[in-house]
Design a protein around this motif. Structure first.
Motif, PDB file in Angstrom:
ATOM      1  N   PRO A   1      29.556  36.493  58.272  1.00 31.29           N
ATOM      2  CA  PRO A   1      28.170  36.199  58.594  1.00 31.29           C
ATOM      3  C   PRO A   1      27.858  36.543  60.057  1.00 31.29           C
ATOM      4  O   PRO A   1      28.779  36.626  60.875  1.00 31.29           O
TER       5      PRO A   1
ATOM      6  N   VAL B   1      27.469  31.215  62.502  1.00 35.07           N
ATOM      7  CA  VAL B   1      27.877  30.054  61.710  1.00 35.07           C
ATOM      8  C   VAL B   1      27.341  28.817  62.428  1.00 35.07           C
ATOM      9  O   VAL B   1      27.536  28.663  63.639  1.00 35.07           O
ATOM     10  N   THR B   2      26.623  27.930  61.690  1.00 36.57           N
ATOM     11  CA  THR B   2      26.138  26.689  62.286  1.00 36.57           C
ATOM     12  C   THR B   2      27.206  25.624  62.073  1.00 36.57           C
ATOM     13  O   THR B   2      27.667  25.402  60.949  1.00 36.57           O
TER      14      THR B   2
ATOM     15  N   ARG C   1      28.217  29.415  66.246  1.00 38.66           N
ATOM     16  CA  ARG C   1      29.353  30.285  66.545  1.00 38.66           C
ATOM     17  C   ARG C   1      29.041  31.721  66.084  1.00 38.66           C
ATOM     18  O   ARG C   1      28.473  31.905  64.996  1.00 38.66           O
ATOM     19  N   ASN C   2      29.359  32.675  66.938  1.00 43.03           N
ATOM     20  CA  ASN C   2      29.329  34.102  66.545  1.00 43.03           C
ATOM     21  C   ASN C   2      30.753  34.631  66.685  1.00 43.03           C
ATOM     22  O   ASN C   2      31.460  34.266  67.640  1.00 43.03           O
TER      23      ASN C   2
ATOM     24  N   SER D   1      35.789  33.962  68.897  1.00 44.24           N
ATOM     25  CA  SER D   1      34.511  33.324  68.583  1.00 44.24           C
ATOM     26  C   SER D   1      33.843  32.923  69.891  1.00 44.24           C
ATOM     27  O   SER D   1      34.515  32.459  70.824  1.00 44.24           O
TER      28      SER D   1
END
Ligand code: SF4
Ligand code: SF4
Length: 482
Positions: free
Chosen positions: A372, A375-376, A383-384, A440
């Motif tokens: 994705p 991310v929540t 988070r990426n 991340s």
């Protein structure tokens, strides 16, 4: 440029060329260049270069498995392919400059096709004799001696071709090791395949196709003809001096009566020595590779008949016209196009030297995870994920501290890589290696940006403080209403 004589049948069977041995200035230059270029080609893979432990000790090596190109003290990585672009630009400009100064000088002296064909002709002459003997033998048909000579010649040609193909593969692996493996049949199959292909092409092109490659296969003569101008030096038959052609005796008689007599005695020596079978007296032609051998042949004829050398010589079209008009020759090597080519060579060369002198020993590539995009987290943070490729081009292992800037509150983590007490993420990369890690970037819930934000991910070399960085972006969840 003078007009080329293109009259004649559209399709004609090949006339076998029997070039005669010749001695002189240009033949000596050609021998010297042949020895120098072939020595470099055959011996260069065996030249050693100490790069330190763990690195290849071959001066010139194209290391495909590890994706490196070594050239003495230079080591290029796949990311630095632009150096090859620079080299190609310089090579093209050098070729154009040579053409602007002296026509097809590349074809006549340095082209691999010319060099190997010259070598194969020398072998042919050594085994079967000079022009007359070869022509006579072909006329007489297949006698026992002739068959033996043909077999000997072809065996020698195949040996040269085989060694040529063999030398080529030595540029792709440690040469002494590969030679041992080849001799004990333990080398990789791909090495034998390439040697086979290059043996066959060298044997066919240099032994059998010869001048046909220059006339029908090579694009350069066509491109060269479009690029040249009337100031370029070309091998030229000086018509004003040579015509009308006649025997030495008749020329002497006419001169005694103050009548015009040309210096050309129509002996055909210039045609006999020509490796492509061209009569240079018909003007500049596609088949003429500008090797200068007809100059040597004619100079020696002129010496024998007591006339000045230079009936055939390197000359320009402008001067051919000027001499016919009774004007003195002029030479103009420095003109707009030669200055332009020289300037491009100097600029491209300077950029490459500067880039090499200031190139960084470390590097970083960043790829944002697409699936994705974000991310929540359960605590509201976001988070990426990114894939980092860290490059260590030096000959020692390095530790990099990974950081992110451009996004307040952000910090980096990597699964499976312990963080230091300070919270910093440190990644080791071995000498002359790359390392790929997935990291991340996390932002606490209170500091999540409202829209995608540009960030910079950086790797700091802990030993030198040098930083390599690359820009990317951080993607937050879409807000309702956006
Ligand atoms: S070698 Fe010289 S003299 Fe003889 S035919 Fe050629 S141009 Fe004429
Ligand atoms: S005509 Fe002269 S310069 Fe041209 S290829 Fe033949 S020998 Fe060489």
């Amino acid at each position: 440029m003078k007009e080329t004589n293109i009259e004649g049948p559209l399709y004609a069977p090949r006339t076998k060329v029997y070039p005669q041995a010749v001695h002189g200035r240009f033949r000596r230059i050609k021998w010297t260049l042949l020895i120098v270029t072939l020595s470099i080609y055959y011996l260069l893979p065996f030249v050693r270069w100490d790069r330190g432990p763990g690195l290849p000790g071959q001066a010139v090596l194209l290391d495909l498995p590890h994706r490196r190109f070594y050239f003495f003290f230079i080591e290029l990585w796949p990311q630095e392919v632009y150096y090859f672009t620079g080299l190609l630009i310089i090579a093209a400009m050098v070729l154009f400059l040579m053409n602007a100064l002296a026509g097809r000088i590349w074809c006549g002296y340095l082209c691999p096709q010319t060099v190997w064909t010259d070598l194969f002709y020398a072998v042919e002459r050594w085994v079967e004799g000079d022009r007359r003997e070869r022509m006579l033998k072909d006329k007489q048909g297949l006698t026992f001696t002739h068959v033996r000579q043909i077999v000997t010649k072809n065996v020698l040609w195949i040996l040269i071709a085989w060694w040529t193909g063999g030398a080529w593969v030595l540029y792709f692996a440690d040469a002494p090791t590969l030679v041992k493996e080849l001799l004990t049949f333990q080398a990789p199959m791909v090495a034998y395949v390439w040697i086979g292909i290059l043996t066959a092409t060298t044997y066919l092109f240099a032994g059998h196709a010869r001048e046909q490659v220059c006339i029908y296969m090579c694009p350069w003569p066509r491109i060269q003809a479009a690029l040249t101008d009337e100031w370029a030096l070309n091998v030229t038959y000086r018509k004003d001096r040579g015509e009308p052609r006649m025997s030495v005796k008749k020329a002497e008689q006419l001169r005694q009566h103050d009548q015009a007599a040309g210096d050309c005695i129509d002996c055909h020596q210039c045609i006999n020595v020509c490796p492509t079978g061209v009569d240079i007296r018909d003007g500049i032609q596609l088949g003429c590779i500008q090797c200068g051998l007809c100059i040597d042949a004619c100079d020696s004829v002129m010496q024998q008949v007591g006339r000045p050398a230079g009936l055939i010589a390197y000359d320009t079209d402008i001067n051919a016209e000027r001499r016919l008009a009774g004007k003195p020759p002029v030479f103009r090597p420095i003109r707009a196009r030669t200055l332009l080519y020289a300037a491009v060579i100097a600029i491209a060369g300077s950029i490459m030297i500067y880039a090499l002198a200031t190139r960084s020993a470390i590097g970083i590539n960043v790829l944002h995870e697409r699936n994705p995009l974000f991310v929540t987290l359960s605590d509201g943070g976001v988070r990426n994920d990114y894939t980092l490729r860290l490059l260590n081009k030096s000959d020692i292992a390095r530790s990099f501290e990974i950081g992110v800037t451009g996004l307040p509150g952000a910090h980096v983590q990597a699964a499976g890589i312990p963080q230091r007490e300070s919270g910093q993420l440190t990644i080791e990369v071995g000498q002359d290696q790359t390392r790929e890690v997935r990291i991340s970037v996390l932002v606490p819930g209170t500091m999540v940006p409202a829209a995608p934000t540009d960030i910079t991910i950086q790797a700091k070399d802990l030993a030198t403080g040098q930083i390599a960085s690359e820009k990317d972006h951080f993607v937050p969840p879409a807000r309702s209403g956006q």
